[in-house]
Motif scaffolding. Structure first.
Motif, PDB file in Angstrom:
ATOM      1  N   VAL A  13     -65.675  29.700 -11.990  1.00 64.64           N
ATOM      2  CA  VAL A  13     -65.600  28.857 -13.174  1.00 64.64           C
ATOM      3  C   VAL A  13     -66.982  28.775 -13.807  1.00 64.64           C
ATOM      4  O   VAL A  13     -67.982  29.143 -13.203  1.00 64.64           O
ATOM      5  CB  VAL A  13     -65.095  27.444 -12.822  1.00 64.64           C
ATOM      6  N   ARG A  14     -67.016  28.260 -15.023  1.00 60.35           N
ATOM      7  CA  ARG A  14     -68.284  28.157 -15.750  1.00 60.35           C
ATOM      8  C   ARG A  14     -69.008  26.884 -15.338  1.00 60.35           C
ATOM      9  O   ARG A  14     -68.433  25.805 -15.336  1.00 60.35           O
ATOM     10  CB  ARG A  14     -68.004  28.142 -17.259  1.00 60.35           C
ATOM     11  N   VAL A  15     -70.287  27.014 -14.976  1.00 61.76           N
ATOM     12  CA  VAL A  15     -71.100  25.833 -14.698  1.00 61.76           C
ATOM     13  C   VAL A  15     -71.204  25.012 -15.987  1.00 61.76           C
ATOM     14  O   VAL A  15     -71.494  25.533 -17.052  1.00 61.76           O
ATOM     15  CB  VAL A  15     -72.496  26.234 -14.186  1.00 61.76           C
ATOM     16  N   GLY A  16     -70.952  23.728 -15.873  1.00 62.78           N
ATOM     17  CA  GLY A  16     -70.921  22.849 -17.041  1.00 62.78           C
ATOM     18  C   GLY A  16     -69.515  22.547 -17.519  1.00 62.78           C
ATOM     19  O   GLY A  16     -69.318  21.648 -18.334  1.00 62.78           O
ATOM     20  N   ALA A  17     -68.519  23.299 -17.020  1.00 63.99           N
ATOM     21  CA  ALA A  17     -67.135  23.091 -17.445  1.00 63.99           C
ATOM     22  C   ALA A  17     -66.652  21.709 -17.020  1.00 63.99           C
ATOM     23  O   ALA A  17     -67.047  21.180 -15.980  1.00 63.99           O
ATOM     24  CB  ALA A  17     -66.230  24.164 -16.849  1.00 63.99           C
ATOM     25  N   LEU A  18     -65.776  21.127 -17.849  1.00 65.99           N
ATOM     26  CA  LEU A  18     -65.194  19.817 -17.580  1.00 65.99           C
ATOM     27  C   LEU A  18     -63.699  19.956 -17.328  1.00 65.99           C
ATOM     28  O   LEU A  18     -63.018  20.707 -18.031  1.00 65.99           O
ATOM     29  CB  LEU A  18     -65.419  18.880 -18.769  1.00 65.99           C
ATOM     30  N   PHE A  19     -63.188  19.224 -16.335  1.00 72.94           N
ATOM     31  CA  PHE A  19     -61.773  19.276 -15.999  1.00 72.94           C
ATOM     32  C   PHE A  19     -61.230  17.854 -15.824  1.00 72.94           C
ATOM     33  O   PHE A  19     -61.968  16.938 -15.450  1.00 72.94           O
ATOM     34  CB  PHE A  19     -61.564  20.073 -14.712  1.00 72.94           C
ATOM     35  N   PRO A  20     -59.938  17.661 -16.074  1.00 71.34           N
ATOM     36  CA  PRO A  20     -59.338  16.329 -15.894  1.00 71.34           C
ATOM     37  C   PRO A  20     -59.429  15.865 -14.446  1.00 71.34           C
ATOM     38  O   PRO A  20     -59.440  16.675 -13.527  1.00 71.34           O
ATOM     39  CB  PRO A  20     -57.876  16.536 -16.314  1.00 71.34           C
ATOM     40  N   VAL A  21     -59.488  14.571 -14.261  1.00 73.31           N
ATOM     41  CA  VAL A  21     -59.531  14.016 -12.917  1.00 73.31           C
ATOM     42  C   VAL A  21     -58.137  13.946 -12.307  1.00 73.31           C
ATOM     43  O   VAL A  21     -57.914  14.394 -11.178  1.00 73.31           O
ATOM     44  CB  VAL A  21     -60.181  12.614 -12.926  1.00 73.31           C
ATOM     45  N   GLU A  22     -57.186  13.402 -13.054  1.00 74.61           N
ATOM     46  CA  GLU A  22     -55.870  13.105 -12.498  1.00 74.61           C
ATOM     47  C   GLU A  22     -55.077  14.339 -12.100  1.00 74.61           C
ATOM     48  O   GLU A  22     -54.257  14.284 -11.173  1.00 74.61           O
ATOM     49  CB  GLU A  22     -55.053  12.286 -13.507  1.00 74.61           C
ATOM     50  N   THR A  23     -55.286  15.454 -12.791  1.00 77.94           N
ATOM     51  CA  THR A  23     -54.406  16.610 -12.604  1.00 77.94           C
ATOM     52  C   THR A  23     -55.070  17.789 -11.911  1.00 77.94           C
ATOM     53  O   THR A  23     -54.465  18.858 -11.815  1.00 77.94           O
ATOM     54  CB  THR A  23     -53.856  17.070 -13.963  1.00 77.94           C
ATOM     55  N   THR A  24     -56.283  17.651 -11.428  1.00 76.00           N
ATOM     56  CA  THR A  24     -56.955  18.748 -10.744  1.00 76.00           C
ATOM     57  C   THR A  24     -57.219  18.368  -9.292  1.00 76.00           C
ATOM     58  O   THR A  24     -57.352  17.188  -8.952  1.00 76.00           O
ATOM     59  CB  THR A  24     -58.290  19.103 -11.423  1.00 76.00           C
ATOM     60  N   ALA A  25     -57.307  19.380  -8.435  1.00 73.31           N
ATOM     61  CA  ALA A  25     -57.536  19.130  -7.013  1.00 73.31           C
ATOM     62  C   ALA A  25     -58.885  18.450  -6.788  1.00 73.31           C
ATOM     63  O   ALA A  25     -58.992  17.516  -5.989  1.00 73.31           O
ATOM     64  CB  ALA A  25     -57.459  20.443  -6.242  1.00 73.31           C
ATOM     65  N   SER A  26     -59.912  18.897  -7.495  1.00 72.44           N
ATOM     66  CA  SER A  26     -61.230  18.278  -7.328  1.00 72.44           C
ATOM     67  C   SER A  26     -61.194  16.818  -7.747  1.00 72.44           C
ATOM     68  O   SER A  26     -61.790  15.950  -7.089  1.00 72.44           O
ATOM     69  CB  SER A  26     -62.281  19.048  -8.133  1.00 72.44           C
ATOM     70  N   GLY A  27     -60.495  16.527  -8.842  1.00 77.27           N
ATOM     71  CA  GLY A  27     -60.396  15.148  -9.310  1.00 77.27           C
ATOM     72  C   GLY A  27     -59.633  14.263  -8.352  1.00 77.27           C
ATOM     73  O   GLY A  27     -60.003  13.094  -8.117  1.00 77.27           O
ATOM     74  N   ARG A  28     -58.564  14.791  -7.750  1.00 76.78           N
ATOM     75  CA  ARG A  28     -57.785  14.000  -6.810  1.00 76.78           C
ATOM     76  C   ARG A  28     -58.606  13.665  -5.556  1.00 76.78           C
ATOM     77  O   ARG A  28     -58.513  12.562  -5.016  1.00 76.78           O
ATOM     78  CB  ARG A  28     -56.509  14.752  -6.400  1.00 76.78           C
ATOM     79  N   VAL A  29     -59.401  14.622  -5.108  1.00 72.46           N
ATOM     80  CA  VAL A  29     -60.262  14.343  -3.954  1.00 72.46           C
ATOM     81  C   VAL A  29     -61.316  13.304  -4.333  1.00 72.46           C
ATOM     82  O   VAL A  29     -61.622  12.392  -3.547  1.00 72.46           O
ATOM     83  CB  VAL A  29     -60.916  15.646  -3.442  1.00 72.46           C
ATOM     84  N   GLN A  30     -61.886  13.419  -5.525  1.00 68.70           N
ATOM     85  CA  GLN A  30     -62.853  12.422  -5.987  1.00 68.70           C
ATOM     86  C   GLN A  30     -62.223  11.023  -5.993  1.00 68.70           C
ATOM     87  O   GLN A  30     -62.828  10.052  -5.527  1.00 68.70           O
ATOM     88  CB  GLN A  30     -63.340  12.779  -7.387  1.00 68.70           C
ATOM     89  N   LEU A  31     -61.010  10.912  -6.512  1.00 71.65           N
ATOM     90  CA  LEU A  31     -60.328   9.617  -6.549  1.00 71.65           C
ATOM     91  C   LEU A  31     -60.037   9.093  -5.147  1.00 71.65           C
ATOM     92  O   LEU A  31     -60.181   7.889  -4.879  1.00 71.65           O
ATOM     93  CB  LEU A  31     -59.028   9.735  -7.333  1.00 71.65           C
ATOM     94  N   ALA A  32     -59.625   9.981  -4.249  1.00 74.33           N
ATOM     95  CA  ALA A  32     -59.287   9.563  -2.895  1.00 74.33           C
ATOM     96  C   ALA A  32     -60.492   9.014  -2.152  1.00 74.33           C
ATOM     97  O   ALA A  32     -60.350   8.136  -1.289  1.00 74.33           O
ATOM     98  CB  ALA A  32     -58.687  10.735  -2.120  1.00 74.33           C
TER      99      ALA A  32
END
Length: 242
Positions: free
Chosen positions: A136-155
């Protein structure tokens, strides 16, 4: 208008700054750049009103103008400013050696992301040394709720509060990681571990694993090495050594 003024506190209007921020926010959402006239129309200003703003932003290095088309584009200045923050510099410095080892061992790319204004931002990456891999591109932004990285962050947002009442987040927290098909790229499985400090995720380490005939390692092996790398980043970041 692209800007969204805050409703908190007194309204201290700074017209020139408003225009500059409108321009930066507009160009941040444009992949191909915009002309002076297009920028003026998009933010509800006249071309004359924004001429000096564009000139100043270009002179200070925040914008550059394509010599062929004349359109304005963002430079990397904002990205560079963000990376001057000491916590982010320390995080990237601590993450790079374990991530390089992880990429070498797994023959897969890996990336590190942090929570940034309600979205996950990729702040560093190590590309697969193999002939095949996903990045992926460094600096890219992704949703929290619908991505695996975001779900781990929330957990792992702190003391288990975010996971309370959410079975999927509680399961991630109990397992200590998430392995899930990528929400945006078919054929990619995200293997994600938190980088922890006192049970709170400072960052999230992701290996976008691709299981094809080109894959040199199993997902089980990648998962085990990713766990070690995430743990080592946290230890190094807190000064515990290797």
């Amino acid at each position: 208008m692209t800007g969204s003024p805050s409703t908190a506190g007194p309204d201290y209007a700074v017209p020139a700054l408003d225009k500059a921020l409108d321009v930066l926010e507009l160009l941040a959402s444009s992949d191909t750049g915009l002309s002076q006239a297009q920028i003026a129309a998009a933010i509800g200003r006249s071309a004359t009103q924004i001429f000096r703003v564009l000139t100043l932003l270009e002179r200070r290095g925040y914008l550059y103008r394509d010599a062929g088309t004349g359109v304005y584009l963002l430079s990397t200045m904002l990205f560079e400013l963000a990376h001057r923050q000491e916590p982010l510099r320390s995080l990237i410095a601590a993450a790079q050696p374990p991530m390089r080892r992880l990429a070498e061992e797994t023959r897969s790319s890996c990336n590190l992301s942090v929570l940034d204004a309600g979205r996950m931002r990729v702040v560093t990456q190590v590309v697969s040394p193999g002939d095949f891999g996903f990045q992926v591109r460094v600096g890219a932004l992704f949703p929290v709720e619908t991505t695996a990285s975001g779900r781990v962050q929330l957990a792992f947002s702190g003391e288990g509060s975010a996971a309370a009442g959410h079975a999927d987040l509680a399961e991630i927290r109990a397992n200590g990681y998430l392995e899930h098909p990528d929400a945006l790229q078919p054929g990619v499985t995200d293997i994600v571990f938190p980088v922890l400090s006192r049970e709170r995720a400072l960052a999230v380490l992701t290996v976008p694993y691709v299981a094809t005939s080109f894959s040199e390692r199993t997902s089980d092996f990648v998962r085990s090495r990713a766990a070690v790398a995430a743990r080592q980043i946290g230890v190094d970041l807190l000064g515990g050594g290797s």
